[in-house]
Design a protein around this motif. Structure first.
Motif, PDB file in Angstrom:
ATOM      1  N   ARG A   1      25.339  40.957  44.252  1.00  0.00           N
ATOM      2  CA  ARG A   1      25.047  42.351  43.908  1.00  0.00           C
ATOM      3  C   ARG A   1      25.198  43.261  45.121  1.00  0.00           C
ATOM      4  O   ARG A   1      25.520  44.425  44.996  1.00  0.00           O
ATOM      5  CB  ARG A   1      23.643  42.463  43.336  1.00  0.00           C
ATOM      6  CG  ARG A   1      23.638  42.327  41.835  1.00  0.00           C
ATOM      7  CD  ARG A   1      22.275  41.956  41.320  1.00  0.00           C
ATOM      8  NE  ARG A   1      21.259  42.942  41.674  1.00  0.00           N
ATOM      9  CZ  ARG A   1      19.959  42.745  41.491  1.00  0.00           C
ATOM     10  NH1 ARG A   1      19.557  41.597  40.988  1.00  0.00           N
ATOM     11  NH2 ARG A   1      19.093  43.647  41.812  1.00  0.00           N
TER      12      ARG A   1
ATOM     13  N   PRO B   1      23.693  34.740  43.670  1.00  0.00           N
ATOM     14  CA  PRO B   1      23.800  35.807  42.672  1.00  0.00           C
ATOM     15  C   PRO B   1      23.212  37.131  43.162  1.00  0.00           C
ATOM     16  O   PRO B   1      23.721  38.192  42.837  1.00  0.00           O
ATOM     17  CB  PRO B   1      22.985  35.260  41.496  1.00  0.00           C
ATOM     18  CG  PRO B   1      22.956  33.802  41.677  1.00  0.00           C
ATOM     19  CD  PRO B   1      23.009  33.552  43.143  1.00  0.00           C
ATOM     20  N   GLN B   2      22.145  37.036  43.960  1.00  0.00           N
ATOM     21  CA  GLN B   2      21.557  38.281  44.454  1.00  0.00           C
ATOM     22  C   GLN B   2      22.411  38.882  45.553  1.00  0.00           C
ATOM     23  O   GLN B   2      22.527  40.097  45.677  1.00  0.00           O
ATOM     24  CB  GLN B   2      20.138  38.024  44.964  1.00  0.00           C
ATOM     25  CG  GLN B   2      19.245  37.507  43.863  1.00  0.00           C
ATOM     26  CD  GLN B   2      17.784  37.550  44.243  1.00  0.00           C
ATOM     27  OE1 GLN B   2      17.254  38.581  44.572  1.00  0.00           O
ATOM     28  NE2 GLN B   2      17.135  36.405  44.212  1.00  0.00           N
TER      29      GLN B   2
ATOM     30  N   LYS C   1      21.909  29.159  42.782  1.00  0.00           N
ATOM     31  CA  LYS C   1      21.152  29.665  41.635  1.00  0.00           C
ATOM     32  C   LYS C   1      20.423  30.968  41.982  1.00  0.00           C
ATOM     33  O   LYS C   1      20.332  31.868  41.162  1.00  0.00           O
ATOM     34  CB  LYS C   1      20.143  28.586  41.232  1.00  0.00           C
ATOM     35  CG  LYS C   1      19.303  28.922  40.039  1.00  0.00           C
ATOM     36  CD  LYS C   1      19.866  28.304  38.791  1.00  0.00           C
ATOM     37  CE  LYS C   1      19.097  28.814  37.583  1.00  0.00           C
ATOM     38  NZ  LYS C   1      19.777  28.550  36.355  1.00  0.00           N
ATOM     39  N   VAL C   2      19.913  31.056  43.196  1.00  0.00           N
ATOM     40  CA  VAL C   2      19.032  32.170  43.532  1.00  0.00           C
ATOM     41  C   VAL C   2      19.635  33.123  44.565  1.00  0.00           C
ATOM     42  O   VAL C   2      19.697  34.332  44.352  1.00  0.00           O
ATOM     43  CB  VAL C   2      17.669  31.631  44.038  1.00  0.00           C
ATOM     44  CG1 VAL C   2      16.792  32.770  44.507  1.00  0.00           C
ATOM     45  CG2 VAL C   2      16.992  30.847  42.938  1.00  0.00           C
TER      46      VAL C   2
ATOM     47  N   ASP D   1      16.292  23.520  34.794  1.00  0.00           N
ATOM     48  CA  ASP D   1      17.213  22.917  35.759  1.00  0.00           C
ATOM     49  C   ASP D   1      16.684  21.592  36.296  1.00  0.00           C
ATOM     50  O   ASP D   1      17.454  20.673  36.557  1.00  0.00           O
ATOM     51  CB  ASP D   1      17.439  23.863  36.939  1.00  0.00           C
ATOM     52  CG  ASP D   1      18.197  25.106  36.524  1.00  0.00           C
ATOM     53  OD1 ASP D   1      18.874  25.040  35.488  1.00  0.00           O
ATOM     54  OD2 ASP D   1      18.103  26.136  37.219  1.00  0.00           O
TER      55      ASP D   1
ATOM     56  N   PHE E   1      12.309  35.925  41.599  1.00  0.00           N
ATOM     57  CA  PHE E   1      13.760  36.067  41.695  1.00  0.00           C
ATOM     58  C   PHE E   1      14.178  37.398  41.076  1.00  0.00           C
ATOM     59  O   PHE E   1      14.032  37.614  39.876  1.00  0.00           O
ATOM     60  CB  PHE E   1      14.461  34.904  40.993  1.00  0.00           C
ATOM     61  CG  PHE E   1      14.040  33.562  41.531  1.00  0.00           C
ATOM     62  CD1 PHE E   1      13.814  33.395  42.901  1.00  0.00           C
ATOM     63  CD2 PHE E   1      13.839  32.482  40.690  1.00  0.00           C
ATOM     64  CE1 PHE E   1      13.417  32.169  43.407  1.00  0.00           C
ATOM     65  CE2 PHE E   1      13.438  31.256  41.189  1.00  0.00           C
ATOM     66  CZ  PHE E   1      13.219  31.102  42.549  1.00  0.00           C
ATOM     67  N   GLY E   2      14.719  38.262  41.910  1.00  0.00           N
ATOM     68  CA  GLY E   2      14.984  39.638  41.493  1.00  0.00           C
ATOM     69  C   GLY E   2      16.065  39.785  40.439  1.00  0.00           C
ATOM     70  O   GLY E   2      16.106  40.773  39.726  1.00  0.00           O
ATOM     71  N   HIS E   3      16.952  38.787  40.346  1.00  0.00           N
ATOM     72  CA  HIS E   3      18.065  38.917  39.409  1.00  0.00           C
ATOM     73  C   HIS E   3      17.764  38.298  38.057  1.00  0.00           C
ATOM     74  O   HIS E   3      18.629  38.195  37.206  1.00  0.00           O
ATOM     75  CB  HIS E   3      19.320  38.281  39.992  1.00  0.00           C
ATOM     76  CG  HIS E   3      19.173  36.811  40.284  1.00  0.00           C
ATOM     77  ND1 HIS E   3      18.149  36.312  41.036  1.00  0.00           N
ATOM     78  CD2 HIS E   3      19.921  35.754  39.901  1.00  0.00           C
ATOM     79  CE1 HIS E   3      18.279  35.000  41.112  1.00  0.00           C
ATOM     80  NE2 HIS E   3      19.344  34.638  40.432  1.00  0.00           N
ATOM     81  N   MET E   4      16.511  37.856  37.887  1.00  0.00           N
ATOM     82  CA  MET E   4      16.157  37.253  36.602  1.00  0.00           C
ATOM     83  C   MET E   4      14.989  38.033  36.012  1.00  0.00           C
ATOM     84  O   MET E   4      14.167  38.581  36.737  1.00  0.00           O
ATOM     85  CB  MET E   4      15.697  35.804  36.800  1.00  0.00           C
ATOM     86  CG  MET E   4      16.741  34.876  37.375  1.00  0.00           C
ATOM     87  SD  MET E   4      16.012  33.230  37.510  1.00  0.00           S
ATOM     88  CE  MET E   4      17.309  32.381  38.384  1.00  0.00           C
TER      89      MET E   4
END
Lengths: 508, 358
Positions: free
Chosen positions: A427, A423-424, A419-420, B104, B89-92
């Motif tokens: 990138r 995904p990062q 989840k965390v 979740d 969280f950098g992507h959110m």
């Protein structure tokens, strides 16, 4: 704006490419350093072309003193090279020489036999191979007696192009299926016409199959891969103007000679170079010859299909496999980590061509597996080694605090990873993998070595028929460029989707 | 609510926690203070098991969370944590940061999670930034979001690991006021901090940690105004200390003089003040104490407070009662009175304590 600049750059690059090749073409007619060669001794110390893996290698040394050998994959390449003056001469079998001269202007062969040679079919050195050879020999003496072989010879060494066709047996027959392998660059023995393998040897083979109730499957590989295909029992028999030598007889069984001939020296014919029509006329003619005639573009198209299929399949499989390896590389078990590290080392340290050949001729040597599958496996395995390291780098570049924060919220470490962290990491590693994938697409151009007719192989086959370098090579290069470019665009889209900065999502 | 017994944490080359014992009751707001490198953060990370203790036990609501089969995700849901480096969280986007865990893990619907997230953002004053991404926010804003995120899981305990240490001084206030409001709402909180006045105002208990243990545990009044231990006092007053032992029979006068000089320079004292400390040492020890019999070793502490801009020199020695003579004509006494602000002397029957403020 940015895209416009990109297009202009692409256009410029292409024009430069074309300009360079045109220079190469026009220059070809001016050079003729073997002009007036009438005796073999005049070639002493000159550059001589040699087909890789052929008996001409030794022969060149024997008959030409101090020869500077240059190795080529096909006679088509050498023909072009002689015309362009890159080499002074090359050795070739007499029937082939006759055909080259009649189809191509600008070359001739010296009126002097270097040696007398027998050409024969090759069989694996196994009991099965020996049995097949015996029945083939019986068949040869049969057709010699009933005159069939004379007919076949007239057909393939004659000038009547329309007569040059074969009715093929089915792929399966009552006595089983024979796997044949040959090199399409050895006309008139084996070559491609209308997208199919034809030629003197093929005709004899088909006759053999018909009389003995065999089905037939044929594959086309580089000359250097023919003998390995036989020794690895990838094929039941092979022919393509294979000269009988003692050295070869140690690893394969040879049938009786199906053709007796000699070796001659091919040189440039400066007298023939004069007949030159207009540039545009030439271009048009050459385009017709390379793509329209015998529907040759269809070969390119199906080759393109295979190239894309192999690239995409091995790219996807490699990414999945790479993820698995990456997980192993990061797991707590020291042994598994070690295994993954060794795997990556080995894959990164082995040339992909060698690895592919090992897969095809050694690992899957005895099994009846499609070469496309072997190629996909090979490239996927190779790709996965690079991908896994890139993923690992990406994952490690994500701040540890991200994982800790997710854990502190109550996620399990697995949830937190997917989840965390991942995904990062994506990138970070996606742009790198994109580049690697594009180079994978281009790397697939070597699959011709394991009998696959991909884009490059298709253009090689065209070249072996037309003896021209310009159109087939440039067009192939352009096609590869276009595939890569489209893939870059497509992967760029995915990247944008994953980067929140470039693609704002709305919640509610 | 939380009981810590004989907690020990070792790393290969350092042991930040030697033997920590504590009991934390529901509703406690505890500030953990102490010099850096004394295991404050490690203690916090052990309590929510981001680190595994080497030995000892931690009971949360009676359950030993150090046990091998402890339900860590369950523990984490009960216990929120705010980090020094925010770790959003950098992507959110901000609101996604707040929505992901409840959706979740608590199986909340998207709508519920969104409403709850927006409400929390409002309480930290950042509802307008909901659609932004973390790297578009200032440090103080990020930390407020991080606090709101920790609250989305409705924890019973909230741990703060130096929440303001990575912030500009101008942004510390906004974060502290959010924490203060939370403290007033009755949440159990443990706060590792270097903000002394904040610790004093917000908490009902203060742990002073040093040498790998909880050195002193008490109410803010006790710790800040009347600390029992010398170390605590020095930390609270932010004193820099030079301690020397002078053996009467054979001490190295130039060496001590130069270590005074070095200490002074390190603390950026003016040259005049350094000279005075040397003068006091020379006059008192060389001229007076060394001549006396039966006083044994002399312990000299020089304490420098930058905040109060003062230097105290404290001398401890044995023997009979021996202060400075009141004699107007005594040259040493006259000199010392000339360079000090005040001099006090105490004798408890065994030990003389002489304090000179410069």
């Amino acid at each position: 704006m940015k895209i416009a600049i990109k297009r202009i750059l692409c256009f410029l690059a292409l024009s430069v490419l074309i300009a360079i090749s045109l220079c190469g073409c026009s220059a070809s007619n001016d050079i003729g350093n073997a002009e007036g060669v009438n005796e073999i001794s005049q070639l002493n110390g000159c550059d001589i072309g040699v087909q890789t893996g052929s008996t001409f290698d030794v022969m060149t040394d024997e008959c030409i003193e101090n020869a500077q050998k240059k190795y080529y994959e096909s006679f088509a390449d050498m023909t072009v090279a002689v015309k362009q003056g890159k080499i002074s001469a090359f050795l070739v079998d007499e029937p082939l020489a006759r055909m080259l001269c009649s189809e191509q202007g600008g070359i001739r062969y010296l009126d002097e036999y270097i040696s007398h040679e027998s050409y024969a079919f090759a069989f694996p050195k196994t009991e099965k191979g020996a049995a097949l050879r015996d029945s083939f020999n019986k068949f040869l003496s049969e057709i010699r007696e009933d005159g069939t072989i004379k007919e076949i010879e007239d057909r393939w060494f004659g000038d009547d192009d329309t007569a040059k066709s074969i009715t093929y047996p089915d792929t399966t027959g009552q006595s089983g299926t024979l796997h044949f392998t040959g090199t399409s660059g050895s006309a008139p023995f084996v070559y491609v016409k209308d997208g199919q393998l034809v030629g003197y040897d093929v005709d004899i083979l088909c006759e053999f199959c018909k009389r003995n109730g065999y089905g037939l499957e044929m594959s086309d590989v580089d000359f250097a891969a023919v003998i390995p295909a036989i020794t690895a029992e990838k094929a039941d028999l092979a022919a393509c103007c294979i000269t009988v030598t003692e050295e070869r007889a140690q690893s394969v069984y040879f049938s009786d000679a199906d053709y007796e001939g000699g070796v001659v020296v091919m040189v440039a014919d400066s007298a023939a170079a004069g007949e030159k029509s207009g540039f545009l006329e030439n271009l048009k003619d050459s385009f017709y010859k390379n793509f329209i005639k015998e529907s040759r573009w269809k070969m390119l198209l199906s080759g393109l299909g295979l190239t894309v299929l192999i690239s995409v399949c091995s790219g996807l499989a490699g990414a999945v496999l790479g993820f698995g390896v990456c997980m192993l590389r990061r797991c707590r078990n020291k042994a598994l980590r070690g295994i993954a590290a060794v795997y990556i080392r080995i894959m990164q340290g082995t040339p992909i061509l060698v690895f592919l050949m090992i897969l095809y001729y050694v690992v899957f040597g005895k099994s009846d597996i499609s070469p496309v599958v072997v190629a996909v496996i090979g490239f996927a395995v190779n790709f996965s080694a690079y991908v896994s390291e890139m993923m690992r780098m990406g994952i490690e570049s994500v701040d540890k605090g991200q994982n800790e924060a997710a854990l502190a919220l109550g996620y399990t470490s697995r949830q937190s990873f997917f989840k965390v962290v991942f995904p990062q990491a994506a990138r970070h590693f996606l742009p790198v993998i994109k580049g690697e994938f594009i180079s994978l697409v281009k790397m697939t151009s070597i699959v011709g070595y394991i009998t696959i007719q991909d884009l490059t192989k298709a253009s090689d086959i065209i070249r072996s028929r037309t003896y021209e370098a310009f159109f087939p090579l440039i067009v192939t290069a352009v096609i590869y460029f276009v595939i890569s470019w489209l893939l870059t665009l497509f992967l760029g889209r995915i990247e944008v989707r994953l980067d929140p900065k470039k693609h704002k999502r709305r919640v509610n | 609510m939380i009981v810590i017994r004989n907690l020990r944490k070792e790393y290969p080359n350092i042991t930040p926690l030697k033997n920590v014992n504590a009991e934390i009751k529901k509703g406690d707001v505890i500030s953990i203070i102490g010099p850096s490198g004394t295991g404050k953060s490690t203690l916090l990370r052990c309590i929510n098991r981001l680190e595994t203790p080497t030995s000892g036990e931690i009971l949360v609501d009676g359950v030993d969370i150090c046990a091998k089969k402890a339900d860590l995700p369950g523990l984490h849901r009960k216990m929120g944590m705010v980090f020094q480096s925010f770790n959003l969280f950098g992507h959110m986007s901000i609101i996604e940061n707040l929505m992901c865990a409840p959706m979740d893990l608590l199986r909340k619907s998207k709508k519920e999670a969104y409403d709850c997230g927006m409400e929390l953002l409002q309480t930290v004053g950042l509802a307008s930034k909901a659609e932004n991404y973390p790297d578009e926010l200032s440090g103080g804003q990020k930390q407020r979001v991080a606090i709101a995120r920790a609250l989305t899981m409705e924890p019973e305990i909230l741990l703060f690991d130096e929440p303001t240490s990575a912030l500009d001084p101008t942004m510390v206030g906004e974060v502290l006021s959010v924490i203060k409001r939370l403290a007033d709402s009755g949440l159990t909180m443990l706060i590792v901090t270097h903000e002394m006045s904040f610790a004093k105002n917000v908490s009902n208990r203060v742990f002073y940690m040093d040498e790998g243990i909880i050195y002193e545990d008490g109410t803010p009044q006790q710790i800040f105004e009347n600390p029992k231990n010398e170390k605590t006092r020095r930390f609270i007053r932010q004193l820099k200390v030079l301690s020397l032992v002078i053996n009467k029979s054979d001490f190295d006068f130039p060496a001590i003089n130069s270590s005074l000089e070095e200490f002074g320079r390190k603390q950026m004292m003016p040259q005049r003040r350094i000279y005075r400390t040397q003068l006091v040492f020379e006059e008192l020890v060389m001229q007076r104490l060394v001549c006396e019999k039966d006083i044994g070793e002399i312990h000299m502490d020089v304490e420098y407070s930058e905040k109060e801009d003062s230097v105290d020199m404290i001398f401890r020695y044995g023997g009979k009662k021996l202060g400075l003579p009141d004699d107007e004509d005594d040259l040493t006494a006259i000199t010392l009175r000339g360079v000090t602000k005040s001099i006090s002397h105490k004798y408890d029957g065994k030990e003389n304590v002489l304090v000179l403020k410069i």
